[in-house]
Enzyme design. Structure first.
Site: not given
Length: 386
Positions: A36, A126, A129-131, A175, A224
């Site tokens: 953050h 998880a 950072s799949s996005s 990310d 977030y």
């Protein structure tokens, strides 16, 4: 990655007939420390990891984009890049693809149509950072159709813009930049204001271990964006552009209270921890690294309040096992935006077997199962697949 390659080839042929013109990849990432801080213009220390998104692409003679998501039961999407790109009726993965392409168009790129088949092995929810991986891979694929190789920093910023403005997730740039620009066998120290990066070699014999808590995150639906707003409020009260410019003395003098005080204190101390961690990692000082990771987790738990009890339990379990079995050489902390997800641990490779066995014995996910554990290495950022 043989399985990914085989599934991608078969999925492309089934959806579009024939073979692709090329394949691109974009890795997931794990953040070693610095949570953050990115949207506060601060410092972060992630690295790319071997799980990734791959896209097989083939240029079309028109402006239609056809997409198949192999991981989602071969679901498909179709839209025209010459027309305004709207949100998909079903949202989900389709919006991340559309977001990246819409951002490229908005920034003035004249894109061609393409057939895209997408496959990946990044665990969703998880905190790996799949996005961001998907966004960066889409950018690489669409520019590959034009015969171009993206600049890593530029494609990362475009991917961040896509997620901020189209998806609605007000994330920082960490990310995307980690996926786009990471260096093999190194962590990437990122200055999120200047976007300068510096590779910090990970000492030989050091293992990166990622343990999934079993608590799936959902940041857009979570808190977030509220945390970001609280950080912006703290910066406004302190009279600084971003919390990166604040100090603990300034916070004390301003008389901040409650959540705004806690959020500001986390960001300021976390920035300091990132710089110290980069120095410790470069010096092969895993003992100091472990202390900084423990302090980071405590700050996320107590000041930023983005951990959950199961993640706290898992981080403490991993940290205690490293202290006992690795003589304190390393540590563990929550990684990612919070509200679930994974814990990252650093330790000597010689201790991995004993530590992971101890974690499987002592920790159970909310479903009562042993956690998924990945022993990773730092890999290079996005690019073409030969």
């Amino acid at each position: 990655m043989t399985d990914l390659a085989a599934r991608l080839s078969a999925g492309f042929a089934a959806a579009f007939d024939g073979s692709p013109d090329g394949v691109v990849r974009a890795p997931g990432r794990v953040n070693i420390i610095g949570e953050h801080t990115d949207y506060n213009d601060g410092f972060v220390l992630p690295c790319a990891i071997p799980v990734e998104t791959r896209i097989a692409w083939r240029a079309r003679p028109d402006t239609t984009v056809r997409v198949v998501a192999i991981e989602f039961a071969n679901e498909q999407d179709e839209f025209d890049v010459a027309q305004p790109i709207e949100h998909a009726p079903d949202g989900g993965w389709r919006d991340y693809v559309r977001a990246m392409i819409a951002t490229l168009v908005k920034e003035g790129r004249t894109l061609r149509g393409a057939d895209l088949a997408i496959v990946g092995d990044i665990p969703r929810g998880a905190g790996l950072s799949s996005s961001a991986s998907l966004e960066v891979a889409v950018g690489h694929a669409m520019l590959a159709v034009l015969g171009e190789t993206p600049d890593a920093t530029k494609i990362a910023v475009q991917a961040q813009t896509a997620e901020n403005d189209f998806v609605g997730m007000k994330c920082g740039v960490m990310d995307q930049l980690a996926s786009a620009a990471s260096v093999a066998d190194a962590a990437l120290l990122i200055d999120c204001r200047s976007l300068d990066t510096r590779a910090i070699p990970i000492p030989a014999g050091t293992a990166i271990v990622i343990i999934h808590s079993g608590v799936v995150r959902g940041l857009v639906e979570g808190h977030y964006n509220r945390r970001r707003a609280e950080c912006e409020e703290a910066a406004r009260i302190l009279g600084v552009p971003k919390l990166r410019d604040a100090t603990l003395d300034m916070i004390a003098a301003a008389g901040l209270t409650g959540d705004v005080l806690a959020r500001a204190r986390h960001v300021v101390t976390e920035d300091d921890r990132v710089i110290a961690a980069a120095e410790a990692l470069a010096s092969d000082d895993l003992r100091t690294m472990g202390r900084l990771m423990a302090d980071s987790h405590a700050s996320m738990r107590d000041d930023f309040q983005v951990t959950v009890p199961k993640v706290d339990e898992l981080a403490a379990t991993a940290h205690d096992l490293i202290a006992t079995l690795c003589d304190g050489q390393g540590g563990a902390r929550m990684t990612g935006g919070g509200f679930g997800g994974a814990v990252v641990a650093l330790m000597p490779e010689s201790g991995v077997e004993a530590v992971t066995a101890g974690i499987r014995e002592r920790y159970r996910t909310p479903a009562g199962e042993a956690p998924e554990i990945m022993v990773a290495r730092a890999v290079a950022g996005a690019g073409n697949v030969d």
